[in-house]
Write a protein that holds these residues in place. Sequence first.
Motif, mmCIF file in Angstrom:
data_model
loop_
_atom_site.group_PDB
_atom_site.id
_atom_site.type_symbol
_atom_site.label_atom_id
_atom_site.label_comp_id
_atom_site.label_asym_id
_atom_site.label_seq_id
_atom_site.Cartn_x
_atom_site.Cartn_y
_atom_site.Cartn_z
ATOM 1 N N ASP A 343 -22.896 -21.532 -26.802
ATOM 2 C CA ASP A 343 -23.538 -21.012 -28.134
ATOM 3 C C ASP A 343 -22.510 -19.567 -28.379
ATOM 4 O O ASP A 343 -22.779 -18.553 -27.569
ATOM 5 N N LEU A 344 -21.569 -19.675 -29.156
ATOM 6 C CA LEU A 344 -20.891 -18.566 -29.478
ATOM 7 C C LEU A 344 -21.555 -17.903 -30.585
ATOM 8 O O LEU A 344 -21.304 -18.352 -31.649
ATOM 9 N N HIS A 345 -22.418 -16.942 -30.024
ATOM 10 C CA HIS A 345 -23.307 -16.418 -31.239
ATOM 11 C C HIS A 345 -22.991 -15.041 -31.553
ATOM 12 O O HIS A 345 -23.363 -14.608 -32.895
ATOM 13 N N THR A 346 -22.071 -14.505 -31.121
ATOM 14 C CA THR A 346 -21.781 -12.764 -31.850
ATOM 15 C C THR A 346 -20.397 -12.673 -31.890
ATOM 16 O O THR A 346 -19.534 -12.983 -30.719
ATOM 17 N N LEU A 347 -19.687 -11.999 -32.537
ATOM 18 C CA LEU A 347 -18.320 -11.666 -32.647
ATOM 19 C C LEU A 347 -18.433 -9.885 -33.084
ATOM 20 O O LEU A 347 -18.803 -9.912 -34.176
ATOM 21 N N LEU A 348 -17.982 -9.098 -32.252
ATOM 22 C CA LEU A 348 -17.626 -7.850 -32.870
ATOM 23 C C LEU A 348 -16.476 -7.490 -33.072
ATOM 24 O O LEU A 348 -15.473 -7.584 -31.989
ATOM 25 N N ARG A 349 -15.937 -7.123 -34.285
ATOM 26 C CA ARG A 349 -14.390 -6.889 -34.672
ATOM 27 C C ARG A 349 -14.178 -5.233 -34.231
ATOM 28 O O ARG A 349 -15.108 -4.534 -34.820
ATOM 29 N N LEU A 350 -13.478 -5.111 -33.355
ATOM 30 C CA LEU A 350 -13.169 -3.741 -32.877
ATOM 31 C C LEU A 350 -12.055 -2.871 -33.846
ATOM 32 O O LEU A 350 -11.236 -3.663 -34.360
ATOM 33 N N PRO A 351 -12.347 -1.783 -34.044
ATOM 34 C CA PRO A 351 -11.071 -0.832 -34.597
ATOM 35 C C PRO A 351 -10.134 -0.772 -33.961
ATOM 36 O O PRO A 351 -10.040 -0.793 -32.700
ATOM 37 N N THR A 352 -8.936 -0.482 -34.416
ATOM 38 C CA THR A 352 -7.733 -0.044 -33.925
ATOM 39 C C THR A 352 -7.888 1.380 -33.422
ATOM 40 O O THR A 352 -8.822 1.984 -33.789
ATOM 41 N N GLY A 353 -6.809 1.699 -32.318
ATOM 42 C CA GLY A 353 -6.971 3.294 -32.044
ATOM 43 C C GLY A 353 -7.876 3.350 -30.608
ATOM 44 O O GLY A 353 -7.975 4.454 -30.188
ATOM 45 N N LEU A 354 -8.352 2.407 -29.867
ATOM 46 C CA LEU A 354 -9.082 2.112 -28.932
ATOM 47 C C LEU A 354 -8.521 2.191 -27.507
ATOM 48 O O LEU A 354 -8.923 2.692 -26.387
ATOM 49 N N PHE A 355 -7.432 1.406 -27.723
ATOM 50 C CA PHE A 355 -6.746 1.260 -26.267
ATOM 51 C C PHE A 355 -5.415 1.858 -25.991
ATOM 52 O O PHE A 355 -4.562 2.374 -26.908
ATOM 53 N N TYR A 356 -5.225 2.165 -24.716
ATOM 54 C CA TYR A 356 -3.962 2.776 -24.536
ATOM 55 C C TYR A 356 -2.462 1.667 -24.908
ATOM 56 O O TYR A 356 -1.580 2.532 -24.832
ATOM 57 N N ALA A 357 -2.633 0.675 -24.814
ATOM 58 C CA ALA A 357 -1.657 -0.319 -25.023
ATOM 59 C C ALA A 357 -1.883 -0.298 -26.509
ATOM 60 O O ALA A 357 -2.656 -0.735 -27.283
ATOM 61 N N GLN A 358 -0.732 0.302 -27.304
ATOM 62 C CA GLN A 358 -0.867 0.481 -28.847
ATOM 63 C C GLN A 358 -0.660 -0.749 -29.608
ATOM 64 O O GLN A 358 -0.014 -1.727 -29.183
ATOM 65 N N GLY A 359 -1.369 -0.776 -30.980
ATOM 66 C CA GLY A 359 -1.080 -1.952 -31.820
ATOM 67 C C GLY A 359 -1.907 -2.963 -31.434
ATOM 68 O O GLY A 359 -1.907 -4.099 -32.052
ATOM 69 N N VAL A 360 -3.114 -2.873 -30.533
ATOM 70 C CA VAL A 360 -3.841 -3.743 -30.153
ATOM 71 C C VAL A 360 -5.114 -4.064 -31.184
ATOM 72 O O VAL A 360 -5.756 -3.114 -31.579
ATOM 73 N N LYS A 361 -5.194 -5.191 -31.646
ATOM 74 C CA LYS A 361 -6.386 -5.392 -32.784
ATOM 75 C C LYS A 361 -7.232 -6.386 -31.788
ATOM 76 O O LYS A 361 -6.861 -7.610 -31.585
ATOM 77 N N ALA A 362 -8.401 -5.766 -31.398
ATOM 78 C CA ALA A 362 -9.262 -6.492 -30.390
ATOM 79 C C ALA A 362 -10.649 -6.826 -31.154
ATOM 80 O O ALA A 362 -11.150 -6.314 -32.001
ATOM 81 N N ASN A 363 -11.274 -7.979 -30.407
ATOM 82 C CA ASN A 363 -12.655 -8.113 -30.647
ATOM 83 C C ASN A 363 -13.434 -8.435 -29.253
ATOM 84 O O ASN A 363 -12.871 -8.531 -28.237
#
Length: 506
Positions: A343-363
């Motif tokens: 049951d894949l029930h939720t996806l949170l689209r994260l902003p950029t600028g959160l991680f020390y490895a730059q350029g990462v677009k994550a969820n």
Amino acid sequence: MNTNTHSLVQKLWNYCNVLRDDGMSYGDYVEQLTYLLFLKMAHERSQPPHNQPSIVPEGYGWPTLLARDGDSLFDHYRHTLDRLGMERGTLGLIFAKAQNKFQDPAKLRRVVADLIDAETWTILGADVKGDAYEGLLERNAQDTKSGAGQYFTPRALIQAMVDCIAPQPGETICDPACGTGGFLFTAHNHITAHHKNLTRDQLKHLKEKAFTGYELVQATARVCAMNLMLHGIGSEKSVPVVVGDALGADPGARFDVVLANPPFGKKSSTVIVGEDGRTSTEKDIIERDDFWATTSNKQLNFVQHIKTLLATNGRAAVVLPDNVLFEGGAGETIRRRLLQECDLHTLLRLPTGLFYAQGVKANVLFFDKKPASETAWTKKLWIYDLRTNKHFTLKTNPLRRADLEEFVKLYNTANRNQREATWSAEPSTGSTGPEGRWRAYSFDDIVARDKASLDIFWLKDDSLADSDNLPAPGVIAQEIVEDLQAALEQFKLIAGDLGADVIEEV
């Protein structure tokens, strides 16, 4: 951070500044503190009122360091690290391949006698000593030259993920890429904060059996082990950290909860040096009977591995890069199977600028493992867009727990069946209309999309619509840098797949 914790962090950090003048890096300092703290705490446990047998071999305990000075202390410290590194179990985990990074015996003496010995660590609350050590790790992560940031997930994000998953007393919790242990001790803190009257058996389970972490890098594993111990998880005799490649095989164990931020980097590969000195790269393709698809993409393999680790009806929250949402081939196969069997029930689209490895677009993907069924378990996928028109930086505007409060409330841990969208085509009572960040998509809508892509967004980007709403020039410049770095990583992967020798930055 309370006053006691802040003063202890400041004290620990002041010594680091002294040692940096001697050529010691932040990471080296944290590692040396780990060795010395372990020895001091093991000694304290062997004294009244604890009177526990010490696991440190006679002749190498804390008093043998405290009694020495100058070159005698220097030589004995080096021999202690070598000797304890040959032990098995917790000692081996903490001291394997340990090296003395001090250059000046007088500075080692100051850390031993004036810093570590001046505190009685076993009577400090887990929140004080754990948060103090965590404060050092966060500062170390901010030193981008050390590369430690790749092991450091923003604590505000970890807290929100744990609050949504809401681990319970008696449950087993795993992080298959545990880094310095942030998910594990945050889950521990969540349980103790929300369940004040735990039984003796529940407390014992929480300390000794509830948590398991896997970490590939030995140096990171030892720091994780100390971090967990200082937060009240495990002991000098038993630490729930396994050193090794989590993806190598099914460990057999199953867990009620999995929380993870698998390492960045898309492909796994091994560099092979031939007899003529030429190098070639072989992609490490993971083939396991329990996997849905065979691929060299590490993140896709972690998704499959986490599915395996979960007990039936177990729940997971995993940080994953954008390519997992839309990549074809194995990516599409895995997404369709995940939608069908979990049951894949939720996806949170994260902003950029959160991680020390730059350029990462994550969820963050939230899913529950379900028993076999002829019909798909996923009925609705709820998506929260924290990325569009949101701008964060690591130092000047870091993500805070309050920035995730709306998402956590809308997630509705208590009753996910009663979720209500904030998005609607037109403004209406109870919603924010077209600006709403929270909406649901049906299973049929998702599987009908090209490659069953989960890369779904609907909000209008203000910076594209109105030049008056453009972010500050510095923010725009940083986003351009991040996009270029992300594009460069993709081109490297393409070049590698085509057989080109890609030079990696050191």
